[in-house]
Design a protein around this motif. Sequence first.
Motif, PDB file in Angstrom:
ATOM      1  N   TRP A  38       0.834  -1.205   0.000  1.00 32.29           N
ATOM      2  CA  TRP A  38       0.000   0.000   0.000  1.00 32.29           C
ATOM      3  C   TRP A  38       0.866   1.251   0.000  1.00 32.29           C
ATOM      4  O   TRP A  38       0.600   2.200  -0.742  1.00 32.29           O
ATOM      5  CB  TRP A  38      -0.914  -0.023   1.225  1.00 32.29           C
ATOM      6  N   HIS A  39       1.905   1.276   0.842  1.00 33.27           N
ATOM      7  CA  HIS A  39       2.799   2.432   0.895  1.00 33.27           C
ATOM      8  C   HIS A  39       3.621   2.563  -0.367  1.00 33.27           C
ATOM      9  O   HIS A  39       4.072   3.669  -0.690  1.00 33.27           O
ATOM     10  CB  HIS A  39       3.711   2.332   2.125  1.00 33.27           C
ATOM     11  N   GLU A  40       3.834   1.459  -1.083  1.00 35.22           N
ATOM     12  CA  GLU A  40       4.559   1.529  -2.357  1.00 35.22           C
ATOM     13  C   GLU A  40       3.699   2.084  -3.487  1.00 35.22           C
ATOM     14  O   GLU A  40       4.210   2.347  -4.582  1.00 35.22           O
ATOM     15  CB  GLU A  40       5.061   0.137  -2.741  1.00 35.22           C
ATOM     16  N   GLY A  41       2.392   2.237  -3.264  1.00 34.57           N
ATOM     17  CA  GLY A  41       1.514   2.836  -4.262  1.00 34.57           C
ATOM     18  C   GLY A  41       0.596   1.874  -4.979  1.00 34.57           C
ATOM     19  O   GLY A  41      -0.108   2.280  -5.916  1.00 34.57           O
ATOM     20  N   CYS A  42       0.554   0.611  -4.582  1.00 35.56           N
ATOM     21  CA  CYS A  42      -0.329  -0.371  -5.214  1.00 35.56           C
ATOM     22  C   CYS A  42      -1.686  -0.335  -4.512  1.00 35.56           C
ATOM     23  O   CYS A  42      -1.815  -0.818  -3.387  1.00 35.56           O
ATOM     24  CB  CYS A  42       0.287  -1.771  -5.139  1.00 35.56           C
ATOM     25  N   HIS A  43      -2.686   0.225  -5.195  1.00 35.92           N
ATOM     26  CA  HIS A  43      -4.004   0.385  -4.603  1.00 35.92           C
ATOM     27  C   HIS A  43      -5.080  -0.355  -5.396  1.00 35.92           C
ATOM     28  O   HIS A  43      -6.256   0.030  -5.377  1.00 35.92           O
ATOM     29  CB  HIS A  43      -4.374   1.870  -4.508  1.00 35.92           C
ATOM     30  N   THR A  44      -4.707  -1.399  -6.110  1.00 34.85           N
ATOM     31  CA  THR A  44      -5.641  -2.181  -6.913  1.00 34.85           C
ATOM     32  C   THR A  44      -5.875  -3.524  -6.251  1.00 34.85           C
ATOM     33  O   THR A  44      -4.935  -4.283  -6.010  1.00 34.85           O
ATOM     34  CB  THR A  44      -5.103  -2.387  -8.338  1.00 34.85           C
ATOM     35  N   ALA A  45      -7.132  -3.845  -5.953  1.00 33.53           N
ATOM     36  CA  ALA A  45      -7.453  -5.076  -5.239  1.00 33.53           C
ATOM     37  C   ALA A  45      -7.101  -6.311  -6.063  1.00 33.53           C
ATOM     38  O   ALA A  45      -6.623  -7.315  -5.515  1.00 33.53           O
ATOM     39  CB  ALA A  45      -8.940  -5.088  -4.868  1.00 33.53           C
ATOM     40  N   ALA A  46      -7.342  -6.275  -7.378  1.00 33.98           N
ATOM     41  CA  ALA A  46      -7.062  -7.449  -8.220  1.00 33.98           C
ATOM     42  C   ALA A  46      -5.572  -7.768  -8.228  1.00 33.98           C
ATOM     43  O   ALA A  46      -5.171  -8.941  -8.143  1.00 33.98           O
ATOM     44  CB  ALA A  46      -7.572  -7.211  -9.634  1.00 33.98           C
ATOM     45  N   THR A  47      -4.729  -6.722  -8.309  1.00 38.61           N
ATOM     46  CA  THR A  47      -3.277  -6.954  -8.318  1.00 38.61           C
ATOM     47  C   THR A  47      -2.811  -7.524  -6.983  1.00 38.61           C
ATOM     48  O   THR A  47      -2.017  -8.488  -6.940  1.00 38.61           O
ATOM     49  CB  THR A  47      -2.561  -5.629  -8.617  1.00 38.61           C
ATOM     50  N   LEU A  48      -3.298  -6.948  -5.886  1.00 42.96           N
ATOM     51  CA  LEU A  48      -2.888  -7.455  -4.576  1.00 42.96           C
ATOM     52  C   LEU A  48      -3.358  -8.891  -4.363  1.00 42.96           C
ATOM     53  O   LEU A  48      -2.625  -9.717  -3.782  1.00 42.96           O
ATOM     54  CB  LEU A  48      -3.458  -6.548  -3.473  1.00 42.96           C
ATOM     55  N   TRP A  49      -4.560  -9.210  -4.812  1.00 45.05           N
ATOM     56  CA  TRP A  49      -5.071 -10.576  -4.633  1.00 45.05           C
ATOM     57  C   TRP A  49      -4.238 -11.591  -5.415  1.00 45.05           C
ATOM     58  O   TRP A  49      -3.914 -12.664  -4.895  1.00 45.05           O
ATOM     59  CB  TRP A  49      -6.525 -10.624  -5.072  1.00 45.05           C
ATOM     60  N   ARG A  50      -3.861 -11.256  -6.646  1.00 48.15           N
ATOM     61  CA  ARG A  50      -3.033 -12.178  -7.428  1.00 48.15           C
ATOM     62  C   ARG A  50      -1.658 -12.379  -6.791  1.00 48.15           C
ATOM     63  O   ARG A  50      -1.114 -13.497  -6.801  1.00 48.15           O
ATOM     64  CB  ARG A  50      -2.890 -11.639  -8.853  1.00 48.15           C
ATOM     65  N   GLU A  51      -1.086 -11.321  -6.221  1.00 47.44           N
ATOM     66  CA  GLU A  51       0.204 -11.460  -5.556  1.00 47.44           C
ATOM     67  C   GLU A  51       0.097 -12.359  -4.317  1.00 47.44           C
ATOM     68  O   GLU A  51       0.996 -13.173  -4.056  1.00 47.44           O
ATOM     69  CB  GLU A  51       0.738 -10.081  -5.178  1.00 47.44           C
ATOM     70  N   LEU A  52      -1.018 -12.214  -3.576  1.00 45.44           N
ATOM     71  CA  LEU A  52      -1.186 -13.065  -2.397  1.00 45.44           C
ATOM     72  C   LEU A  52      -1.419 -14.520  -2.791  1.00 45.44           C
ATOM     73  O   LEU A  52      -0.971 -15.441  -2.091  1.00 45.44           O
ATOM     74  CB  LEU A  52      -2.356 -12.552  -1.545  1.00 45.44           C
ATOM     75  N   VAL A  53      -2.142 -14.750  -3.864  1.00 40.18           N
ATOM     76  CA  VAL A  53      -2.369 -16.124  -4.322  1.00 40.18           C
ATOM     77  C   VAL A  53      -1.060 -16.795  -4.698  1.00 40.18           C
ATOM     78  O   VAL A  53      -0.843 -17.994  -4.424  1.00 40.18           O
ATOM     79  CB  VAL A  53      -3.360 -16.131  -5.510  1.00 40.18           C
ATOM     80  N   SER A  54      -0.157 -16.047  -5.315  1.00 41.59           N
ATOM     81  CA  SER A  54       1.154 -16.618  -5.657  1.00 41.59           C
ATOM     82  C   SER A  54       1.968 -16.968  -4.414  1.00 41.59           C
ATOM     83  O   SER A  54       2.874 -17.815  -4.474  1.00 41.59           O
ATOM     84  CB  SER A  54       1.935 -15.635  -6.533  1.00 41.59           C
ATOM     85  N   GLN A  55       1.611 -16.361  -3.260  1.00 41.11           N
ATOM     86  CA  GLN A  55       2.300 -16.659  -2.010  1.00 41.11           C
ATOM     87  C   GLN A  55       1.593 -17.730  -1.179  1.00 41.11           C
ATOM     88  O   GLN A  55       2.018 -18.028  -0.076  1.00 41.11           O
ATOM     89  CB  GLN A  55       2.435 -15.380  -1.171  1.00 41.11           C
ATOM     90  N   GLY A  56       0.478 -18.268  -1.720  1.00 43.65           N
ATOM     91  CA  GLY A  56      -0.218 -19.335  -1.008  1.00 43.65           C
ATOM     92  C   GLY A  56      -1.532 -18.933  -0.378  1.00 43.65           C
ATOM     93  O   GLY A  56      -2.132 -19.720   0.375  1.00 43.65           O
ATOM     94  N   PHE A  57      -1.995 -17.732  -0.614  1.00 42.92           N
ATOM     95  CA  PHE A  57      -3.265 -17.276  -0.060  1.00 42.92           C
ATOM     96  C   PHE A  57      -4.412 -18.052  -0.709  1.00 42.92           C
ATOM     97  O   PHE A  57      -4.489 -18.166  -1.937  1.00 42.92           O
ATOM     98  CB  PHE A  57      -3.422 -15.769  -0.290  1.00 42.92           C
ATOM     99  N   THR A  58      -5.343 -18.568   0.082  1.00 43.49           N
ATOM    100  CA  THR A  58      -6.452 -19.388  -0.433  1.00 43.49           C
ATOM    101  C   THR A  58      -7.791 -18.672  -0.380  1.00 43.49           C
ATOM    102  O   THR A  58      -8.822 -19.267  -0.717  1.00 43.49           O
ATOM    103  CB  THR A  58      -6.551 -20.696   0.381  1.00 43.49           C
ATOM    104  N   GLY A  59      -7.814 -17.421   0.058  1.00 44.90           N
ATOM    105  CA  GLY A  59      -9.078 -16.690   0.149  1.00 44.90           C
ATOM    106  C   GLY A  59      -9.531 -16.147  -1.189  1.00 44.90           C
ATOM    107  O   GLY A  59      -8.825 -16.228  -2.210  1.00 44.90           O
TER     108      GLY A  59
END
Length: 535
Positions: free
Chosen positions: A360-381
């Motif tokens: 967020w502090h780096e300037g990424c404010h898009t939910a779709a981008t953040l969700w894809r990054e978390l999925v690549s880290q193992g997020f299952t939500g």
Amino acid sequence: MSRFRCLDLPPSLVVDQVTPSDNTVQIEASLRDRSAVCPDCHIRTQRIHSLYRRTLSDLPWQGRRVTLRVSSFRLYCNTAGCRRRTFVIPLSDMTVPYGRHTMRLTDLHHYVAHALGGSAGERMAERLRCPVSADTLIRRLLSRMSGKPSARSPRVLGVDDWAWRRGHHYGTILVDLEKNDVVNLLPDRQADTLAAWLVQNPGIEIIARDRAGAYADACYRGAPSAVQVTDRWHLLRNLSDAFVAVVDRYARTATKISQKLCQSVSTDTGMRAQPSCLQKAQAPTRNASQAAQSRRETRFNEALALKAEGHGLQAIADMIGVERKTLRRWFRLGHAPTWKRTTTKPGILAPYTDYLDRRWHEGCHTAATLWRELVSQGFTGKYGIVWKWLTIRQATSPQQRSRRHAVPPLGRKLARLLLTDPGTLADQQTLFVRELLAAEPQLEKTTSWVRKMQNLLCRKSEDNLRLLLKAGRDTLLSRLVPALERDAAAIQASLVTSWTTSPVEGQISRLKMIKRTMFGRAGFELLRARVLPIS
């Protein structure tokens, strides 16, 4: 035969017998007069040749089909020079020659066919216990229309076009505006067709029409003495369409002004310290919770005082208005419950909150981008969990993001905004309109002229039409002005008379409904027969 008066048969018949059954009623009747006039020599005779029976279907009675069996006679013609030797006594007051239905049953079929058409009329006739085929209904409707005399010319006529097939084939509908009845349907919308009809039907004093050039030309040729009235709604619509086309040229200017105003508003909002949206949303909930806790504590103190006085548990519960089990639980706890959760279960997103804060502090404010990054880290939500976190974070952020691209009003929205009364606009809209008209002086002049035309056509002002059209030559709608000047007499008549084509539009809606219920099977003649009123 007074007991048969309820059958309402012609006086020339004598009812001999009535035989009812479960579904039908059979009536036996005979002629009262046994003499007749020969159709060729016109000499009366009463010499009987033989007995002749006619079987006719009549109106239903008490939900039963009625069959009328009439005993007639075949007579000799005694005239020596007459070529006709025998003839049958006609039943002219009951049916037509060679007919199988009485005339009153034929009239009922005609009304059913006019209202419902063929297939639907056949089903209705079966329900009325006077069955007839769809083809017979249509044939009777068309036969009545072919022999129908032309209607009297109306004094006030409304003219408009209707679509047989939109974009390909159109017709013309003529309506008597005083009676709100359809006078006729024409198979096309050519000037020659309408002019020929007007010549054949003189006596029309007023003609209400739209701005179609073909109709104006036909009215001048077919009824030169009639007063032509242009429909004001069509004028307003033509004026609006032309103004929208002009406003579309200034889409780029409107976009720049809208972005400029949005950036200035965002800057001013960011400089002021305001509570976040989440804090505003949580404030009423927090206040309500504190008030409920205060009420519970007051009731608990009252319950302790009553218990000290020696009252029982049920009596205390009745006096303070709570359940006995609830009161026992309060005494067991020693205080009023707070109904607050002492521990919060960590959510599925808890292990990733640090990463989300950093992004967020780096300037990424898009939910779709953040969700894809978390999925690549193992997020299952699901995506919605990340979107909800991002929404709360944006609401609680000290500096909320401003929209980079403002969406300006364009097309009809922009035209409506320019023509709206400034006193009814919001502050931001008023500022936008002022900036746009200041940047484009020619657009401001055109907008002012269109407002004056609208007020004149809506009868809200008494401006001179000729002077107003002359002033319109210097606006961006100068190409529309010559057409309005050619039709100035009809426009002026619309301002002083009450006649419009609104009833014609209502009849067109009825025509469309009838056309669609016929499933496209019928032709122009059948549609005309169903649209024209029954005389």
